[in-house]
Design an enzyme around this catalytic site. Structure first.
Site, mmCIF file in Angstrom:
data_model
loop_
_atom_site.group_PDB
_atom_site.id
_atom_site.type_symbol
_atom_site.label_atom_id
_atom_site.label_comp_id
_atom_site.label_asym_id
_atom_site.label_seq_id
_atom_site.Cartn_x
_atom_site.Cartn_y
_atom_site.Cartn_z
ATOM 1 N N GLU A 51 -12.268 -39.225 -53.155
ATOM 2 C CA GLU A 51 -13.591 -39.360 -53.755
ATOM 3 C C GLU A 51 -13.536 -40.165 -55.046
ATOM 4 O O GLU A 51 -12.464 -40.393 -55.610
ATOM 5 C CB GLU A 51 -14.182 -37.971 -54.037
ATOM 6 C CG GLU A 51 -14.469 -37.197 -52.779
ATOM 7 C CD GLU A 51 -15.086 -35.836 -53.031
ATOM 8 O OE1 GLU A 51 -15.530 -35.231 -52.058
ATOM 9 O OE2 GLU A 51 -15.122 -35.367 -54.186
ATOM 10 N N ALA A 53 -16.178 -40.916 -58.698
ATOM 11 C CA ALA A 53 -17.392 -40.533 -59.427
ATOM 12 C C ALA A 53 -18.587 -41.378 -58.988
ATOM 13 O O ALA A 53 -19.715 -40.897 -58.953
ATOM 14 C CB ALA A 53 -17.171 -40.654 -60.933
ATOM 15 N N CYS A 60 -13.359 -41.806 -46.607
ATOM 16 C CA CYS A 60 -13.030 -40.668 -45.753
ATOM 17 C C CYS A 60 -11.583 -40.722 -45.280
ATOM 18 O O CYS A 60 -10.984 -41.796 -45.164
ATOM 19 C CB CYS A 60 -13.945 -40.651 -44.537
ATOM 20 S SG CYS A 60 -15.704 -40.538 -44.940
ATOM 21 N N GLU A 62 -10.399 -40.300 -42.336
ATOM 22 C CA GLU A 62 -10.248 -41.039 -41.089
ATOM 23 C C GLU A 62 -10.029 -42.525 -41.348
ATOM 24 O O GLU A 62 -9.155 -43.156 -40.762
ATOM 25 C CB GLU A 62 -11.483 -40.850 -40.197
ATOM 26 C CG GLU A 62 -11.743 -39.422 -39.781
ATOM 27 C CD GLU A 62 -12.691 -38.676 -40.722
ATOM 28 O OE1 GLU A 62 -12.515 -38.741 -41.961
ATOM 29 O OE2 GLU A 62 -13.615 -38.014 -40.211
ATOM 30 N N CYS A 94 -18.222 -38.734 -40.029
ATOM 31 C CA CYS A 94 -19.450 -39.403 -40.453
ATOM 32 C C CYS A 94 -19.679 -40.677 -39.629
ATOM 33 O O CYS A 94 -18.791 -41.143 -38.910
ATOM 34 C CB CYS A 94 -19.391 -39.723 -41.952
ATOM 35 S SG CYS A 94 -18.346 -41.132 -42.367
#
Length: 143
Positions: A51, A53, A60, A62, A94
């Site tokens: 991730e 900010a 992801c 994947e 996703c």
């Protein structure tokens, strides 16, 4: 299905995804995801979600695993395993990840794994029907 229902290669793939989840960098969502891809020649590449900010810059697990494989010259992806911390449901990837799957193999086997190591097997085509894929770029177009 449980982990022992699969051959050793798929068990190794799933175990690599489980291990990768421990490396997830997710201080904002606390949603840990691990993934691993299996190439046609038997190599396994793992990845965890990372991730940022600036949320749009997050990536992801994947796509991390797929990018690792491709950056090592392995584009023929046979299967992928994905695990997260959701206990009661098999959580699908996703839309962006699904698009990545069909880019490399419409028939790719996808192993969705719950924390108790129960597994559901689907294909990329099942997760993203009527996808935009490389074949679409070869279709006849108006001039």
């Amino acid at each position: 299905m449980n982990l022992q229902s699969f051959d050793q290669t798929i068990q190794d793939l799933i175990k690599a995804a489980v291990k990768a989840k421990d490396n997830a960098y997710c201080p904002y969502s606390n949603f840990h995801v691990g993934s691993a891809v299996l190439t046609e020649d038997g190599h396994i590449f793992s990845g965890a979600n990372v991730e940022n900010a600036s949320c749009g810059l997050s990536i992801c697990a994947e796509r991390v695993a797929i990018c690792k494989a491709v950056s090592e010259g392995k584009q023929n992806i046979k299967a992928i395993a994905v695990i997260c911390d959701v206990k009661n449901d098999f959580t699908g990837s996703c839309g962006a990840c699904r698009q990545f799957f069909v880019e490399f193999n419409m028939k790719m086997d996808i192993y969705l794994v719950k924390p108790d190591l129960t597994v559901k097997k689907v294909t990329a085509e099942e997760l993203l029907p009527m996808s935009f894929n490389p074949k679409a770029l070869q279709e006849e177009r108006i001039s």
